[in-house]
Design an enzyme around this catalytic site. Structure first.
Site, PDB file in Angstrom:
ATOM      1  CG  ASP A   6      10.084 -12.810   2.776  1.00  0.00           C
ATOM      2  OD1 ASP A   6      10.722 -13.861   2.591  1.00  0.00           O
ATOM      3  OD2 ASP A   6       8.920 -12.637   2.371  1.00  0.00           O
ATOM      4  CD  GLU A   7      12.785 -15.866  -0.707  1.00  0.00           C
ATOM      5  OE1 GLU A   7      12.325 -15.256  -1.688  1.00  0.00           O
ATOM      6  OE2 GLU A   7      12.692 -17.094  -0.567  1.00  0.00           O
TER       7      GLU A   7
END
Length: 370
Positions: A6-7
Protein backbone atom coordinates in the site's frame (compact mmCIF):
# COMPACT_ATOMS: atom_id res chain seq x y z
CA UNK A 1 -5.42 -6.12 -10.16
CA UNK A 2 -3.12 -7.46 -7.47
CA UNK A 3 -1.42 -4.64 -5.57
CA UNK A 4 2.06 -5.05 -4.13
CA UNK A 5 1.88 -3.18 -0.84
CA UNK A 6 0.00 0.00 0.00
CA UNK A 7 2.09 2.86 -1.37
CA UNK A 8 5.43 1.25 -0.37
CA UNK A 9 7.43 4.20 -1.70
CA UNK A 10 5.78 6.76 0.59
CA UNK A 11 8.38 9.20 1.87
CA UNK A 12 7.54 8.35 5.50
CA UNK A 13 8.83 4.78 4.94
CA UNK A 14 12.24 6.00 3.76
CA UNK A 15 13.85 3.27 1.64
CA UNK A 16 12.96 0.27 3.78
CA UNK A 17 10.74 -1.40 1.15
CA UNK A 18 12.71 -0.46 -1.99
CA UNK A 19 14.75 -3.69 -2.15
CA UNK A 20 11.69 -5.94 -1.98
CA UNK A 21 8.98 -4.44 -4.20
CA UNK A 22 10.22 -5.63 -7.60
CA UNK A 23 11.01 -9.12 -6.33
CA UNK A 24 7.54 -9.38 -4.82
CA UNK A 25 5.96 -8.20 -8.08
CA UNK A 26 7.92 -10.82 -10.07
CA UNK A 27 6.90 -13.58 -7.65
CA UNK A 28 3.21 -12.68 -7.86
CA UNK A 29 3.44 -12.40 -11.65
CA UNK A 30 5.00 -15.89 -11.78
CA UNK A 31 2.17 -17.27 -9.67
CA UNK A 32 -0.45 -15.68 -11.93
CA UNK A 33 1.25 -17.11 -15.01
CA UNK A 34 1.29 -20.59 -13.51
CA UNK A 35 -2.43 -20.23 -12.70
CA UNK A 36 -3.15 -19.09 -16.29
CA UNK A 37 -4.43 -15.75 -14.98
CA UNK A 38 -1.72 -13.41 -16.25
CA UNK A 39 -3.88 -12.10 -19.09
CA UNK A 40 -6.77 -11.30 -16.74
CA UNK A 41 -5.07 -10.12 -13.54
CA UNK A 42 -2.41 -7.42 -13.61
CA UNK A 43 0.26 -6.85 -10.96
CA UNK A 44 0.54 -3.19 -9.91
CA UNK A 45 2.36 -1.13 -7.28
CA UNK A 46 0.29 1.78 -5.90
CA UNK A 47 2.52 4.86 -5.72
CA UNK A 48 1.89 7.77 -3.36
CA UNK A 49 1.64 11.41 -4.43
CA UNK A 50 5.13 12.08 -3.00
CA UNK A 51 6.94 9.73 -5.38
CA UNK A 52 7.20 12.69 -7.78
CA UNK A 53 8.62 16.16 -7.28
CA UNK A 54 8.77 19.48 -9.08
CA UNK A 55 10.94 22.21 -7.60
CA UNK A 56 9.05 24.87 -9.55
CA UNK A 57 5.66 23.34 -8.80
CA UNK A 58 5.03 23.07 -12.55
CA UNK A 59 4.53 19.87 -14.57
CA UNK A 60 7.38 20.59 -17.00
CA UNK A 61 9.89 20.16 -14.14
CA UNK A 62 8.37 16.95 -12.81
CA UNK A 63 10.61 14.00 -11.91
CA UNK A 64 10.69 11.02 -9.60
CA UNK A 65 12.40 11.41 -6.23
CA UNK A 66 16.14 10.83 -6.69
CA UNK A 67 16.15 7.98 -4.16
CA UNK A 68 13.56 6.20 -6.32
CA UNK A 69 15.08 6.50 -9.78
CA UNK A 70 16.70 3.06 -10.00
CA UNK A 71 13.75 1.22 -8.41
CA UNK A 72 11.22 3.17 -10.48
CA UNK A 73 12.93 2.30 -13.77
CA UNK A 74 12.91 -1.37 -12.75
CA UNK A 75 9.22 -1.13 -11.83
CA UNK A 76 8.25 0.64 -15.05
CA UNK A 77 10.18 -1.89 -17.11
CA UNK A 78 8.26 -4.66 -15.33
CA UNK A 79 4.90 -2.92 -15.84
CA UNK A 80 5.52 -2.32 -19.55
CA UNK A 81 6.61 -5.91 -20.10
CA UNK A 82 3.36 -7.23 -18.60
CA UNK A 83 1.06 -4.51 -19.98
CA UNK A 84 0.18 -3.24 -16.49
CA UNK A 85 -0.68 0.41 -15.78
CA UNK A 86 1.04 2.76 -13.35
CA UNK A 87 -1.06 3.20 -10.19
CA UNK A 88 -0.76 6.69 -8.72
CA UNK A 89 -2.44 8.65 -5.91
CA UNK A 90 -3.53 12.21 -6.63
CA UNK A 91 -4.30 14.19 -3.47
CA UNK A 92 -5.40 17.77 -4.15
CA UNK A 93 -6.18 18.26 -0.44
CA UNK A 94 -2.64 17.42 0.68
CA UNK A 95 -1.15 19.38 -2.23
CA UNK A 96 -3.24 22.39 -1.20
CA UNK A 97 -2.03 22.14 2.40
CA UNK A 98 1.63 21.75 1.43
CA UNK A 99 1.87 24.29 -1.40
CA UNK A 100 1.14 27.94 -0.68
CA UNK A 101 0.86 28.65 -4.42
CA UNK A 102 -2.16 26.32 -4.76
CA UNK A 103 -5.49 27.95 -3.89
CA UNK A 104 -8.58 26.21 -2.58
CA UNK A 105 -10.54 27.20 -5.69
CA UNK A 106 -7.82 25.70 -7.90
CA UNK A 107 -8.07 22.46 -5.91
CA UNK A 108 -11.87 22.37 -6.21
CA UNK A 109 -12.08 22.78 -10.01
CA UNK A 110 -13.62 26.25 -9.62
CA UNK A 111 -13.87 28.14 -12.90
CA UNK A 112 -12.88 31.36 -11.16
CA UNK A 113 -9.60 29.87 -9.92
CA UNK A 114 -6.42 31.64 -10.98
CA UNK A 115 -4.76 29.40 -13.62
CA UNK A 116 -1.15 28.22 -13.52
CA UNK A 117 0.83 28.72 -16.71
CA UNK A 118 3.65 26.37 -17.69
CA UNK A 119 5.26 27.61 -20.91
CA UNK A 120 2.40 27.55 -23.44
CA UNK A 121 0.23 25.24 -21.33
CA UNK A 122 -2.47 26.48 -18.98
CA UNK A 123 -3.59 24.53 -15.92
CA UNK A 124 -7.01 25.27 -14.45
CA UNK A 125 -7.07 22.76 -11.60
CA UNK A 126 -4.83 20.82 -9.24
CA UNK A 127 -5.80 17.43 -10.71
CA UNK A 128 -4.39 18.23 -14.16
CA UNK A 129 -1.30 19.80 -12.61
CA UNK A 130 -0.49 16.68 -10.57
CA UNK A 131 -1.34 14.31 -13.42
CA UNK A 132 0.91 16.05 -15.92
CA UNK A 133 3.72 16.27 -13.37
CA UNK A 134 3.59 12.47 -13.32
CA UNK A 135 3.43 12.31 -17.14
CA UNK A 136 6.61 14.39 -17.31
CA UNK A 137 8.32 12.23 -14.68
CA UNK A 138 7.47 9.12 -16.69
CA UNK A 139 8.85 10.72 -19.84
CA UNK A 140 12.10 11.73 -18.12
CA UNK A 141 12.90 8.08 -17.35
CA UNK A 142 11.85 6.84 -20.78
CA UNK A 143 8.21 5.78 -20.40
CA UNK A 144 6.17 8.58 -22.04
CA UNK A 145 3.30 6.31 -23.14
CA UNK A 146 2.78 4.46 -19.85
CA UNK A 147 -0.92 4.04 -19.02
CA UNK A 148 -1.98 5.63 -15.75
CA UNK A 149 -4.67 4.65 -13.24
CA UNK A 150 -5.57 7.12 -10.49
CA UNK A 151 -5.63 4.63 -7.66
CA UNK A 152 -6.77 7.09 -4.97
CA UNK A 153 -8.39 10.48 -5.01
CA UNK A 154 -10.76 12.11 -2.56
CA UNK A 155 -11.32 14.91 -0.07
CA UNK A 156 -11.51 14.44 3.72
CA UNK A 157 -14.43 15.73 5.77
CA UNK A 158 -12.98 16.28 9.25
CA UNK A 159 -9.79 16.61 11.27
CA UNK A 160 -8.40 19.77 9.63
CA UNK A 161 -9.30 23.18 8.28
CA UNK A 162 -11.16 22.97 4.93
CA UNK A 163 -11.90 19.29 5.57
CA UNK A 164 -15.68 19.49 5.60
CA UNK A 165 -18.54 17.63 3.97
CA UNK A 166 -19.63 20.69 1.99
CA UNK A 167 -16.16 21.26 0.53
CA UNK A 168 -15.81 17.53 -0.18
CA UNK A 169 -19.10 17.64 -2.09
CA UNK A 170 -17.84 20.57 -4.15
CA UNK A 171 -14.60 18.73 -4.89
CA UNK A 172 -16.37 15.52 -5.89
CA UNK A 173 -18.74 17.37 -8.21
CA UNK A 174 -15.81 19.10 -9.89
CA UNK A 175 -13.91 15.82 -10.21
CA UNK A 176 -16.88 13.94 -11.68
CA UNK A 177 -17.62 16.74 -14.14
CA UNK A 178 -13.97 16.74 -15.18
CA UNK A 179 -13.88 12.97 -15.67
CA UNK A 180 -17.18 13.01 -17.57
CA UNK A 181 -15.79 15.62 -19.96
CA UNK A 182 -13.05 13.16 -21.03
CA UNK A 183 -10.99 16.23 -21.86
CA UNK A 184 -7.74 14.80 -20.53
CA UNK A 185 -4.94 17.15 -19.52
CA UNK A 186 -2.70 19.59 -21.41
CA UNK A 187 -0.02 16.90 -21.87
CA UNK A 188 -2.54 14.16 -22.62
CA UNK A 189 -5.53 15.85 -24.25
CA UNK A 190 -8.52 13.58 -24.81
CA UNK A 191 -6.58 10.84 -23.03
CA UNK A 192 -7.76 10.79 -19.39
CA UNK A 193 -6.61 8.17 -16.86
CA UNK A 194 -7.66 4.61 -17.67
CA UNK A 195 -9.62 4.38 -14.41
CA UNK A 196 -10.13 6.52 -11.33
CA UNK A 197 -10.84 5.17 -7.86
CA UNK A 198 -12.51 7.26 -5.17
CA UNK A 199 -10.86 7.16 -1.77
CA UNK A 200 -12.67 5.97 0.22
CA UNK A 201 -15.96 4.21 0.88
CA UNK A 202 -15.95 4.45 4.70
CA UNK A 203 -14.08 6.41 7.37
CA UNK A 204 -11.32 4.44 9.10
CA UNK A 205 -10.99 5.36 12.78
CA UNK A 206 -7.87 3.21 13.21
CA UNK A 207 -5.99 4.64 10.22
CA UNK A 208 -2.54 6.14 10.87
CA UNK A 209 -2.61 9.91 11.40
CA UNK A 210 1.13 10.35 10.85
CA UNK A 211 0.43 12.70 7.93
CA UNK A 212 -2.57 14.44 9.52
CA UNK A 213 -5.69 13.94 11.61
CA UNK A 214 -7.80 14.16 8.45
CA UNK A 215 -6.53 10.70 7.41
CA UNK A 216 -9.39 9.03 9.30
CA UNK A 217 -12.09 10.96 7.43
CA UNK A 218 -11.77 10.24 3.70
CA UNK A 219 -15.01 8.24 3.50
CA UNK A 220 -18.07 9.02 1.43
CA UNK A 221 -19.77 7.47 4.46
CA UNK A 222 -19.10 7.60 8.19
CA UNK A 223 -17.74 4.49 9.89
CA UNK A 224 -21.33 3.29 10.42
CA UNK A 225 -22.50 3.83 6.86
CA UNK A 226 -24.17 7.25 7.09
CA UNK A 227 -23.86 9.26 3.87
CA UNK A 228 -22.01 12.55 4.31
CA UNK A 229 -22.89 14.47 1.16
CA UNK A 230 -24.36 14.29 -2.31
CA UNK A 231 -22.41 12.79 -5.20
CA UNK A 232 -23.12 12.05 -8.84
CA UNK A 233 -22.57 8.38 -9.67
CA UNK A 234 -24.24 8.78 -13.05
CA UNK A 235 -27.80 9.46 -11.86
CA UNK A 236 -27.52 13.12 -10.99
CA UNK A 237 -26.32 14.77 -7.78
CA UNK A 238 -27.89 12.69 -5.02
CA UNK A 239 -27.11 11.80 -1.44
CA UNK A 240 -26.30 8.08 -1.32
CA UNK A 241 -28.56 5.91 0.78
CA UNK A 242 -27.56 5.29 4.37
CA UNK A 243 -26.77 1.77 5.49
CA UNK A 244 -29.82 -0.02 6.88
CA UNK A 245 -30.20 -2.34 9.87
CA UNK A 246 -26.97 -1.13 11.47
CA UNK A 247 -26.77 -2.58 14.99
CA UNK A 248 -25.32 -0.24 17.60
CA UNK A 249 -24.46 -0.60 21.25
CA UNK A 250 -26.88 0.90 23.77
CA UNK A 251 -27.70 4.61 23.60
CA UNK A 252 -25.19 5.52 26.27
CA UNK A 253 -22.34 8.01 26.32
CA UNK A 254 -19.48 8.74 28.67
CA UNK A 255 -19.13 12.41 29.70
CA UNK A 256 -17.21 14.34 32.31
CA UNK A 257 -18.85 14.65 35.74
CA UNK A 258 -19.13 18.40 36.33
CA UNK A 259 -19.63 17.87 40.06
CA UNK A 260 -16.06 16.61 40.45
CA UNK A 261 -12.76 18.45 40.70
CA UNK A 262 -11.75 18.76 37.05
CA UNK A 263 -8.20 20.02 37.58
CA UNK A 264 -6.78 16.76 36.16
CA UNK A 265 -9.46 16.32 33.49
CA UNK A 266 -7.27 17.50 30.60
CA UNK A 267 -4.56 14.99 31.46
CA UNK A 268 -7.11 12.19 31.50
CA UNK A 269 -8.50 13.37 28.17
CA UNK A 270 -5.03 13.35 26.60
CA UNK A 271 -4.51 9.80 27.85
CA UNK A 272 -7.87 8.80 26.33
CA UNK A 273 -7.02 10.41 22.99
CA UNK A 274 -3.70 8.58 22.81
CA UNK A 275 -5.76 5.40 22.35
CA UNK A 276 -9.13 6.56 21.02
CA UNK A 277 -10.01 8.70 17.99
CA UNK A 278 -10.12 12.41 18.87
CA UNK A 279 -9.32 13.74 15.40
CA UNK A 280 -12.60 15.69 15.25
CA UNK A 281 -11.20 17.93 18.02
CA UNK A 282 -8.38 19.10 15.72
CA UNK A 283 -8.23 22.77 14.67
CA UNK A 284 -10.86 23.15 11.96
CA UNK A 285 -12.48 19.83 12.92
CA UNK A 286 -16.20 19.32 13.51
CA UNK A 287 -15.74 19.35 17.31
CA UNK A 288 -12.98 21.94 17.54
CA UNK A 289 -15.30 24.70 18.73
CA UNK A 290 -17.10 22.86 21.51
CA UNK A 291 -16.24 24.52 24.79
CA UNK A 292 -14.41 23.07 27.78
CA UNK A 293 -15.28 20.64 29.33
CA UNK A 294 -17.29 19.43 26.33
CA UNK A 295 -14.04 18.54 24.58
CA UNK A 296 -13.07 16.46 27.62
CA UNK A 297 -16.38 14.62 27.36
CA UNK A 298 -15.74 13.94 23.67
CA UNK A 299 -12.40 12.33 24.49
CA UNK A 300 -13.92 10.28 27.31
CA UNK A 301 -16.75 9.06 25.09
CA UNK A 302 -14.46 8.14 22.22
CA UNK A 303 -12.45 5.94 24.59
CA UNK A 304 -15.62 4.50 26.16
CA UNK A 305 -17.16 3.54 22.81
CA UNK A 306 -13.92 2.05 21.52
CA UNK A 307 -13.92 -0.22 24.57
CA UNK A 308 -17.48 -1.43 23.84
CA UNK A 309 -19.06 0.70 26.59
CA UNK A 310 -17.47 -1.24 29.42
CA UNK A 311 -18.31 0.48 32.70
CA UNK A 312 -14.67 0.60 33.78
CA UNK A 313 -13.74 2.43 30.57
CA UNK A 314 -15.73 5.47 31.78
CA UNK A 315 -13.91 5.83 35.07
CA UNK A 316 -11.03 8.24 34.43
CA UNK A 317 -10.17 8.51 38.11
CA UNK A 318 -13.79 9.09 39.05
CA UNK A 319 -14.26 11.93 36.53
CA UNK A 320 -16.38 9.97 34.05
CA UNK A 321 -20.16 9.71 34.09
CA UNK A 322 -22.36 7.44 31.95
CA UNK A 323 -25.43 9.20 30.56
CA UNK A 324 -28.36 8.34 28.28
CA UNK A 325 -28.69 11.95 27.10
CA UNK A 326 -26.94 12.50 23.75
CA UNK A 327 -24.21 15.13 24.36
CA UNK A 328 -23.74 15.89 20.63
CA UNK A 329 -23.55 19.61 19.85
CA UNK A 330 -24.32 21.04 16.40
CA UNK A 331 -22.13 19.25 13.85
CA UNK A 332 -20.09 17.61 16.59
CA UNK A 333 -21.33 14.05 16.80
CA UNK A 334 -20.68 11.96 19.92
CA UNK A 335 -20.76 8.54 18.30
CA UNK A 336 -22.02 5.18 19.52
CA UNK A 337 -19.96 2.15 18.57
CA UNK A 338 -21.26 -0.72 16.44
CA UNK A 339 -22.24 -3.92 18.19
CA UNK A 340 -19.35 -6.02 16.90
CA UNK A 341 -20.79 -9.35 18.06
CA UNK A 342 -23.58 -8.72 15.54
CA UNK A 343 -21.58 -7.15 12.74
CA UNK A 344 -19.12 -10.03 12.75
CA UNK A 345 -21.95 -12.36 11.74
CA UNK A 346 -23.64 -10.10 9.19
CA UNK A 347 -22.48 -12.08 6.16
CA UNK A 348 -26.02 -12.40 4.84
CA UNK A 349 -27.34 -9.13 6.16
CA UNK A 350 -28.43 -5.96 4.43
CA UNK A 351 -25.35 -4.13 5.71
CA UNK A 352 -22.80 -6.33 3.98
CA UNK A 353 -24.94 -6.60 0.85
CA UNK A 354 -25.17 -2.80 0.79
CA UNK A 355 -21.42 -2.37 1.10
CA UNK A 356 -20.59 -4.92 -1.57
CA UNK A 357 -23.17 -3.58 -4.01
CA UNK A 358 -22.04 -0.01 -3.52
CA UNK A 359 -18.39 -0.90 -4.11
CA UNK A 360 -19.25 -2.86 -7.24
CA UNK A 361 -21.56 -0.12 -8.49
CA UNK A 362 -18.92 2.56 -7.91
CA UNK A 363 -16.25 0.50 -9.65
CA UNK A 364 -18.29 -0.27 -12.74
CA UNK A 365 -19.55 3.26 -13.02
CA UNK A 366 -16.07 4.72 -12.96
CA UNK A 367 -14.85 1.99 -15.32
CA UNK A 368 -17.60 2.78 -17.79
CA UNK A 369 -16.80 6.48 -17.80
CA UNK A 370 -14.24 5.65 -20.44
Amino acid sequence: YVAIGDEPFHLSYSEQFHPFVIGAAINVQTALTRANLASEVKVVVPCSYDTIQSESGLPSKGHFRPDLNKTMIELLTFLRKHHSPFFFTISPFITFNKNKNISLDFSLFKEAAHPHNDSHRTYKNSFDLSYDTLVTALSVVGFPEMNIVVSKIGWPTDGAANATSSIAETFMKGLMDHLHSKSGTPLRPRNPPMETYIFSLLDEDQRSIATGNFERHWGLFTFDGQAKYRIDFGQGLKKPENAKNVVYLSSKWCVVNNNKDLSNASTNAMDACSVADCTALSPGGSCFNISWPGNISYAFNSYYQQHDQRADSCDFGGLGLITTVDPSVGNCRFSIELRTSHTDSLSGSHLVQWMILLMLYSYFFLLNLY
